[in-house]
Design a protein around this motif. Structure first.
Motif, PDB file in Angstrom:
ATOM      1  N   GLY A  16      48.400  69.579 -62.859  1.00 19.75           N
ATOM      2  CA  GLY A  16      48.181  69.333 -64.402  1.00 19.75           C
ATOM      3  C   GLY A  16      49.582  69.104 -65.013  1.00 19.75           C
ATOM      4  O   GLY A  16      49.931  68.407 -66.016  1.00 19.75           O
ATOM      5  N   ILE A  17      50.144  70.066 -64.939  1.00 16.49           N
ATOM      6  CA  ILE A  17      51.612  70.128 -65.335  1.00 16.49           C
ATOM      7  C   ILE A  17      52.378  68.831 -65.061  1.00 16.49           C
ATOM      8  O   ILE A  17      53.096  68.084 -65.882  1.00 16.49           O
ATOM      9  N   LEU A  18      52.184  68.470 -63.735  1.00 10.04           N
ATOM     10  CA  LEU A  18      53.067  67.212 -63.353  1.00 10.04           C
ATOM     11  C   LEU A  18      52.456  65.896 -64.088  1.00 10.04           C
ATOM     12  O   LEU A  18      53.231  65.162 -64.679  1.00 10.04           O
ATOM     13  N   MET A  19      50.885  66.099 -64.210  1.00  4.21           N
ATOM     14  CA  MET A  19      50.499  64.462 -65.116  1.00  4.21           C
ATOM     15  C   MET A  19      50.749  64.995 -66.654  1.00  4.21           C
ATOM     16  O   MET A  19      51.148  63.735 -67.086  1.00  4.21           O
ATOM     17  N   ALA A  20      50.765  65.928 -66.963  1.00  8.63           N
ATOM     18  CA  ALA A  20      51.293  66.138 -68.440  1.00  8.63           C
ATOM     19  C   ALA A  20      52.824  65.504 -68.716  1.00  8.63           C
ATOM     20  O   ALA A  20      53.057  64.685 -69.523  1.00  8.63           O
ATOM     21  N   GLY A  21      53.458  65.978 -67.785  1.00  4.86           N
ATOM     22  CA  GLY A  21      54.772  65.549 -67.806  1.00  4.86           C
ATOM     23  C   GLY A  21      55.115  64.028 -67.726  1.00  4.86           C
ATOM     24  O   GLY A  21      55.869  63.374 -68.481  1.00  4.86           O
ATOM     25  N   ILE A  22      54.373  63.414 -66.895  1.00  2.61           N
ATOM     26  CA  ILE A  22      54.235  61.828 -66.950  1.00  2.61           C
ATOM     27  C   ILE A  22      53.768  61.307 -68.041  1.00  2.61           C
ATOM     28  O   ILE A  22      54.487  60.394 -68.472  1.00  2.61           O
ATOM     29  N   ARG A  23      52.645  61.750 -68.647  1.00  7.86           N
ATOM     30  CA  ARG A  23      52.222  61.146 -69.821  1.00  7.86           C
ATOM     31  C   ARG A  23      53.035  61.270 -71.052  1.00  7.86           C
ATOM     32  O   ARG A  23      53.228  60.501 -71.953  1.00  7.86           O
ATOM     33  N   PHE A  24      53.772  62.687 -71.220  1.00 11.30           N
ATOM     34  CA  PHE A  24      54.616  62.730 -72.530  1.00 11.30           C
ATOM     35  C   PHE A  24      56.000  62.236 -72.257  1.00 11.30           C
ATOM     36  O   PHE A  24      56.547  61.772 -73.138  1.00 11.30           O
ATOM     37  N   ALA A  25      56.551  62.170 -71.079  1.00 14.89           N
ATOM     38  CA  ALA A  25      57.647  61.838 -70.697  1.00 14.89           C
ATOM     39  C   ALA A  25      57.894  60.333 -70.758  1.00 14.89           C
ATOM     40  O   ALA A  25      58.867  59.669 -71.127  1.00 14.89           O
ATOM     41  N   ARG A  26      56.939  59.840 -69.969  1.00 16.44           N
ATOM     42  CA  ARG A  26      57.186  58.195 -69.801  1.00 16.44           C
ATOM     43  C   ARG A  26      56.131  57.458 -70.673  1.00 16.44           C
ATOM     44  O   ARG A  26      56.188  56.476 -70.668  1.00 16.44           O
TER      45      ARG A  26
END
Length: 117
Positions: A16-26
């Motif tokens: 979930g942390i990985l996916m949130a990072g992708i959603r917000f960073a990219r």
């Protein structure tokens, strides 16, 4: 069984942390395969947790965690079926609400499992 469910939820949280990072960073949705693994781990962990809650004495916080995880799963299902399915960017508020419920559930489960609550 409670320990196994807790471990699976910790692994789910990392995804979930990985996916949130992708959603917000990219500013794009995470790849579908990551979301599927995340959902599969969450469903497996929730099945074990539910089985524990309904078949053996567990701390109250584990039962609270189950309720919160079910609510978080509803948000995850909406993100998957409504937004990702239609190739629409996941709304920040929904990602945040899903994460908030899931983190509260995980903390509750950790305290119930290892804190004696």
């Amino acid at each position: 069984m409670l320990h196994t469910a807790t471990l699976l939820f910790v692994l789910t949280a990392l995804g979930g942390i990985l996916m949130a990072g992708i959603r917000f960073a990219r500013k794009q949705n995470p790849p579908a395969w990551i979301a599927m693994v995340h959902g599969l781990l969450a469903a497996s962990a929730m099945t074990l947790l539910a089985y524990s809650v309904f078949t053996e004495p567990v701390p109250t916080l584990a039962t609270v965690a189950l309720v919160l995880f079910v609510l978080a799963a509803g948000g995850g299902a909406v993100m998957s079926l409504v937004y990702k399915w239609h190739h629409r960017l996941l709304p920040s508020w929904l990602v945040g609400a899903h994460a908030t419920l899931a983190v509260a559930a995980l903390l509750s489960l950790l305290m119930g499992t290892y804190g004696g609550g």
